[in-house]
Design an enzyme around this catalytic site. Structure first.
Site, PDB file in Angstrom:
ATOM      1  N   LEU A 138       0.878  -1.171   0.000  1.00  0.00           N
ATOM      2  CA  LEU A 138       0.000   0.000   0.000  1.00  0.00           C
ATOM      3  C   LEU A 138       0.916   1.223   0.000  1.00  0.00           C
ATOM      4  O   LEU A 138       1.405   1.657   1.040  1.00  0.00           O
ATOM      5  CB  LEU A 138      -0.902  -0.024   1.222  1.00  0.00           C
ATOM      6  N   ALA A 139       1.178   1.707  -1.203  1.00  0.00           N
ATOM      7  CA  ALA A 139       2.144   2.793  -1.371  1.00  0.00           C
ATOM      8  C   ALA A 139       1.497   4.128  -1.036  1.00  0.00           C
ATOM      9  O   ALA A 139       0.436   4.460  -1.559  1.00  0.00           O
ATOM     10  CB  ALA A 139       2.663   2.805  -2.814  1.00  0.00           C
ATOM     11  N   HIS A 140       2.140   4.870  -0.143  1.00  0.00           N
ATOM     12  CA  HIS A 140       1.592   6.177   0.221  1.00  0.00           C
ATOM     13  C   HIS A 140       2.684   7.002   0.881  1.00  0.00           C
ATOM     14  O   HIS A 140       3.722   6.485   1.276  1.00  0.00           O
ATOM     15  CB  HIS A 140       0.412   6.021   1.187  1.00  0.00           C
ATOM     16  N   SER A 141       2.426   8.266   1.002  1.00  0.00           N
ATOM     17  CA  SER A 141       3.261   9.134   1.798  1.00  0.00           C
ATOM     18  C   SER A 141       2.308  10.024   2.569  1.00  0.00           C
ATOM     19  O   SER A 141       1.093   9.986   2.344  1.00  0.00           O
ATOM     20  CB  SER A 141       4.201   9.943   0.905  1.00  0.00           C
TER      21      SER A 141
END
Length: 157
Positions: free
Chosen positions: A70-73
């Site tokens: 779950l790619a996020h920043s």
């Protein structure tokens, strides 16, 4: 169903979906999903760099379940609006996570603020933690099919 539930299909336009995509490394996988967020108007390219930096600094914490990142920043000026991207990889890549590598599904998530971030996360988690829903979404062979399945899952939740 609380007030926090998000219409996941509504946050995932066709322009933000890649099925059977190619990536050789986890960085390429994040560039891929970051590019989908950019092309659907959710983020600027800077957000992609922020996602990669986060993994470089904090480790592969974004690999939340076997095969799923779950790619996020964090919310930043690089986020133009809240939204999702979905990239299923034809060949899995390793993020360096002991339990959950290798990854063949990368979901990009961007939110304007903390509340939006939590709302999107919890709606997504509900779908991903259900083995039947997840299997159904993973087997979608096109963006259209994926969106249809997401919509029907949301309707039955």
């Amino acid at each position: 169903m609380g007030g926090m539930t998000v219409d996941l299909a509504g946050e995932l336009p066709l322009s933000a979906i890649a099925v059977d995509a190619q990536a050789q490394t986890w960085q390429e996988a994040l560039e891929l999903v970051g590019g989908l967020l950019v092309s659907s108007g959710v983020t600027t390219p800077e957000y992609t760099s922020e996602m990669i930096t986060a993994v470089n600094e904090l480790g592969p914490y974004i690999v939340i379940a076997p095969g799923i990142a779950l790619a996020h920043s964090r919310p930043s000026p690089a986020v133009l609006r809240t939204g999702l991207a979905w990239a299923s990889l034809s060949e899995p890549v390793s993020f360096g996570h002991k339990q959950n590598d290798p990854v063949n599904l990368v979901i990009g998530l961007a939110a304007l603020d903390h509340d939006g971030h939590i709302g999107l996360m919890s709606s997504l988690a509900a779908v991903l933690m259900n083995p039947d829903s997840l299997a159904s979404l993973r087997s979608a062979s096109s963006g259209e099919e994926l969106r249809e399945r997401l919509s029907s899952l949301a309707a039955s939740a």
